[in-house]
Design a protein around this motif. Structure first.
Motif, PDB file in Angstrom:
ATOM      1  N   SER A   1       4.591   7.023  -0.639  1.00 31.67           N
ATOM      2  CA  SER A   1       5.473   5.952  -1.108  1.00 31.67           C
ATOM      3  C   SER A   1       4.727   4.620  -1.138  1.00 31.67           C
ATOM      4  O   SER A   1       3.964   4.301  -0.229  1.00 31.67           O
ATOM      5  CB  SER A   1       6.677   5.792  -0.179  1.00 31.67           C
ATOM      6  OG  SER A   1       7.518   6.903  -0.212  1.00 31.67           O
ATOM      7  N   LEU A   2       4.988   3.846  -2.177  1.00 32.60           N
ATOM      8  CA  LEU A   2       4.444   2.492  -2.275  1.00 32.60           C
ATOM      9  C   LEU A   2       5.394   1.560  -1.542  1.00 32.60           C
ATOM     10  O   LEU A   2       6.596   1.537  -1.833  1.00 32.60           O
ATOM     11  CB  LEU A   2       4.308   2.077  -3.736  1.00 32.60           C
ATOM     12  CG  LEU A   2       3.659   0.717  -3.994  1.00 32.60           C
ATOM     13  CD1 LEU A   2       2.196   0.719  -3.532  1.00 32.60           C
ATOM     14  CD2 LEU A   2       3.741   0.375  -5.478  1.00 32.60           C
ATOM     15  N   ALA A   3       4.866   0.820  -0.570  1.00 36.11           N
ATOM     16  CA  ALA A   3       5.713  -0.055   0.240  1.00 36.11           C
ATOM     17  C   ALA A   3       5.059  -1.413   0.410  1.00 36.11           C
ATOM     18  O   ALA A   3       3.839  -1.532   0.449  1.00 36.11           O
ATOM     19  CB  ALA A   3       5.962   0.573   1.605  1.00 36.11           C
ATOM     20  N   GLY A   4       5.903  -2.416   0.520  1.00 39.06           N
ATOM     21  CA  GLY A   4       5.457  -3.766   0.861  1.00 39.06           C
ATOM     22  C   GLY A   4       5.910  -4.080   2.270  1.00 39.06           C
ATOM     23  O   GLY A   4       7.031  -3.750   2.662  1.00 39.06           O
TER      24      GLY A   4
ATOM     25  N   PHE B   1      -6.875   1.214   6.312  1.00 35.27           N
ATOM     26  CA  PHE B   1      -5.732   1.977   6.802  1.00 35.27           C
ATOM     27  C   PHE B   1      -5.135   1.192   7.961  1.00 35.27           C
ATOM     28  O   PHE B   1      -5.751   1.070   9.018  1.00 35.27           O
ATOM     29  CB  PHE B   1      -6.170   3.385   7.213  1.00 35.27           C
ATOM     30  CG  PHE B   1      -6.708   4.146   6.042  1.00 35.27           C
ATOM     31  CD1 PHE B   1      -5.860   4.891   5.240  1.00 35.27           C
ATOM     32  CD2 PHE B   1      -8.054   4.081   5.708  1.00 35.27           C
ATOM     33  CE1 PHE B   1      -6.347   5.577   4.134  1.00 35.27           C
ATOM     34  CE2 PHE B   1      -8.552   4.764   4.602  1.00 35.27           C
ATOM     35  CZ  PHE B   1      -7.689   5.512   3.814  1.00 35.27           C
ATOM     36  N   ILE B   2      -3.933   0.655   7.733  1.00 34.18           N
ATOM     37  CA  ILE B   2      -3.346  -0.309   8.654  1.00 34.18           C
ATOM     38  C   ILE B   2      -2.067   0.263   9.256  1.00 34.18           C
ATOM     39  O   ILE B   2      -1.152   0.663   8.536  1.00 34.18           O
ATOM     40  CB  ILE B   2      -3.078  -1.634   7.925  1.00 34.18           C
ATOM     41  CG1 ILE B   2      -4.416  -2.155   7.360  1.00 34.18           C
ATOM     42  CG2 ILE B   2      -2.416  -2.642   8.851  1.00 34.18           C
ATOM     43  CD1 ILE B   2      -4.298  -3.287   6.405  1.00 34.18           C
ATOM     44  N   ARG B   3      -2.021   0.278  10.575  1.00 33.87           N
ATOM     45  CA  ARG B   3      -0.855   0.778  11.311  1.00 33.87           C
ATOM     46  C   ARG B   3       0.250  -0.269  11.257  1.00 33.87           C
ATOM     47  O   ARG B   3       0.017  -1.462  11.453  1.00 33.87           O
ATOM     48  CB  ARG B   3      -1.257   1.061  12.752  1.00 33.87           C
ATOM     49  CG  ARG B   3      -0.142   1.587  13.612  1.00 33.87           C
ATOM     50  CD  ARG B   3      -0.687   1.834  15.026  1.00 33.87           C
ATOM     51  NE  ARG B   3       0.375   1.881  15.993  1.00 33.87           N
ATOM     52  CZ  ARG B   3       0.959   2.993  16.413  1.00 33.87           C
ATOM     53  NH1 ARG B   3       0.571   4.156  15.929  1.00 33.87           N
ATOM     54  NH2 ARG B   3       1.910   2.942  17.309  1.00 33.87           N
ATOM     55  N   VAL B   4       1.473   0.199  10.991  1.00 36.19           N
ATOM     56  CA  VAL B   4       2.646  -0.674  10.896  1.00 36.19           C
ATOM     57  C   VAL B   4       3.707  -0.173  11.864  1.00 36.19           C
ATOM     58  O   VAL B   4       3.929   1.039  11.978  1.00 36.19           O
ATOM     59  CB  VAL B   4       3.210  -0.686   9.451  1.00 36.19           C
ATOM     60  CG1 VAL B   4       4.472  -1.527   9.374  1.00 36.19           C
ATOM     61  CG2 VAL B   4       2.156  -1.176   8.470  1.00 36.19           C
TER      62      VAL B   4
ATOM     63  N   VAL C   1      12.367   2.725  16.609  1.00 35.01           N
ATOM     64  CA  VAL C   1      11.048   2.187  16.279  1.00 35.01           C
ATOM     65  C   VAL C   1      10.335   3.223  15.420  1.00 35.01           C
ATOM     66  O   VAL C   1      10.270   4.397  15.767  1.00 35.01           O
ATOM     67  CB  VAL C   1      10.226   1.814  17.539  1.00 35.01           C
ATOM     68  CG1 VAL C   1      10.040   2.991  18.467  1.00 35.01           C
ATOM     69  CG2 VAL C   1       8.883   1.213  17.145  1.00 35.01           C
ATOM     70  N   ALA C   2       9.861   2.789  14.259  1.00 29.97           N
ATOM     71  CA  ALA C   2       9.128   3.687  13.362  1.00 29.97           C
ATOM     72  C   ALA C   2       7.698   3.174  13.217  1.00 29.97           C
ATOM     73  O   ALA C   2       7.455   1.963  13.205  1.00 29.97           O
ATOM     74  CB  ALA C   2       9.800   3.742  11.994  1.00 29.97           C
ATOM     75  N   THR C   3       6.784   4.117  13.117  1.00 29.91           N
ATOM     76  CA  THR C   3       5.384   3.769  12.876  1.00 29.91           C
ATOM     77  C   THR C   3       4.893   4.544  11.669  1.00 29.91           C
ATOM     78  O   THR C   3       5.325   5.673  11.419  1.00 29.91           O
ATOM     79  CB  THR C   3       4.500   4.107  14.095  1.00 29.91           C
ATOM     80  OG1 THR C   3       4.634   5.483  14.403  1.00 29.91           O
ATOM     81  CG2 THR C   3       4.875   3.269  15.303  1.00 29.91           C
ATOM     82  N   PHE C   4       4.024   3.907  10.911  1.00 30.64           N
ATOM     83  CA  PHE C   4       3.366   4.566   9.792  1.00 30.64           C
ATOM     84  C   PHE C   4       2.086   3.815   9.482  1.00 30.64           C
ATOM     85  O   PHE C   4       1.858   2.712   9.983  1.00 30.64           O
ATOM     86  CB  PHE C   4       4.278   4.659   8.563  1.00 30.64           C
ATOM     87  CG  PHE C   4       4.837   3.348   8.072  1.00 30.64           C
ATOM     88  CD1 PHE C   4       4.144   2.565   7.144  1.00 30.64           C
ATOM     89  CD2 PHE C   4       6.074   2.905   8.513  1.00 30.64           C
ATOM     90  CE1 PHE C   4       4.675   1.379   6.682  1.00 30.64           C
ATOM     91  CE2 PHE C   4       6.611   1.720   8.053  1.00 30.64           C
ATOM     92  CZ  PHE C   4       5.909   0.943   7.132  1.00 30.64           C
ATOM     93  N   THR C   5       1.238   4.442   8.683  1.00 27.22           N
ATOM     94  CA  THR C   5      -0.012   3.823   8.274  1.00 27.22           C
ATOM     95  C   THR C   5       0.017   3.588   6.782  1.00 27.22           C
ATOM     96  O   THR C   5       0.381   4.484   6.016  1.00 27.22           O
ATOM     97  CB  THR C   5      -1.211   4.721   8.656  1.00 27.22           C
ATOM     98  OG1 THR C   5      -1.207   4.907  10.070  1.00 27.22           O
ATOM     99  CG2 THR C   5      -2.523   4.105   8.231  1.00 27.22           C
TER     100      THR C   5
ATOM    101  N   GLY D   1       0.828  -1.201   0.000  1.00 28.18           N
ATOM    102  CA  GLY D   1       0.000   0.000   0.000  1.00 28.18           C
ATOM    103  C   GLY D   1       0.862   1.250   0.000  1.00 28.18           C
ATOM    104  O   GLY D   1       2.085   1.189  -0.107  1.00 28.18           O
ATOM    105  N   ARG D   2       0.186   2.392   0.127  1.00 30.57           N
ATOM    106  CA  ARG D   2       0.870   3.687   0.139  1.00 30.57           C
ATOM    107  C   ARG D   2       0.801   4.298   1.529  1.00 30.57           C
ATOM    108  O   ARG D   2      -0.218   4.208   2.211  1.00 30.57           O
ATOM    109  CB  ARG D   2       0.240   4.634  -0.874  1.00 30.57           C
ATOM    110  CG  ARG D   2       0.467   4.162  -2.296  1.00 30.57           C
ATOM    111  CD  ARG D   2       0.238   5.276  -3.304  1.00 30.57           C
ATOM    112  NE  ARG D   2       0.482   4.782  -4.644  1.00 30.57           N
ATOM    113  CZ  ARG D   2       1.673   4.754  -5.236  1.00 30.57           C
ATOM    114  NH1 ARG D   2       2.733   5.209  -4.608  1.00 30.57           N
ATOM    115  NH2 ARG D   2       1.817   4.282  -6.451  1.00 30.57           N
TER     116      ARG D   2
END
Length: 140
Positions: free
Chosen positions: A69-72, A48-51, A26-30, A9-10
């Motif tokens: 950004s597109l991320a896997g 919308f998923i928290r990572v 520790v990094a967090t993003f959605t 997702g982005r």
């Protein structure tokens, strides 16, 4: 038992990087992940998923990934709860073992000129495998 989550997702905003008192990153993003079907109106919806990503991979994600950004992400689902203002809050998130940057430098999701590693630099997003984290290591 099996607990695996794989997402593409982005990012909805730039990753937020913090450090534990012991210096662990520790990094967090959605991630906004499109659903594979459309509604009756033909609209596409997203989840919308928290990572959460730890250690060196957290620092790399914060450095190279930006809003759009597109991320896997490959990792595991984690559930936890805490009390805030007298209310019990439940959180479900993906704890990432690996985060992959999926766009070439300068493309749509990363038009701000940030660096993407070349193939000979290795994968800066690879995690160190499963991580056993105690509650004292959590920055929140």
């Amino acid at each position: 038992m099996m607990n695996r989550a794989t997402l593409v997702g982005r990012l909805t905003k730039d990753p937020e990087l913090r450090f534990t008192p012991n210096g662990v990153g520790v990094a967090t993003f959605t991630l906004a992940v499109n659903r594979p079907f459309a509604t009756k109106n033909g609209d596409r919806e997203a989840d919308f998923i928290r990572v959460v990503v730890w250690r060196k991979a957290a620092e790399s994600a914060a450095q190279y990934l930006k809003k759009g950004s597109l991320a896997g992400v490959d990792g595991r689902l984690s559930s936890r709860s805490f009390e805030k203002d007298g209310q019990r809050v439940f959180v479900t998130e993906v704890v990432a073992d690996q985060v992959q940057f999926l766009e070439p430098k300068g493309s749509r999701g990363n038009g701000n000129g940030s660096h993407q590693p070349s193939s000979n630099e290795g994968n800066p997003f690879a995690g160190d495998g499963p991580v056993d984290i105690s509650d004292e290591d959590l920055p929140f």
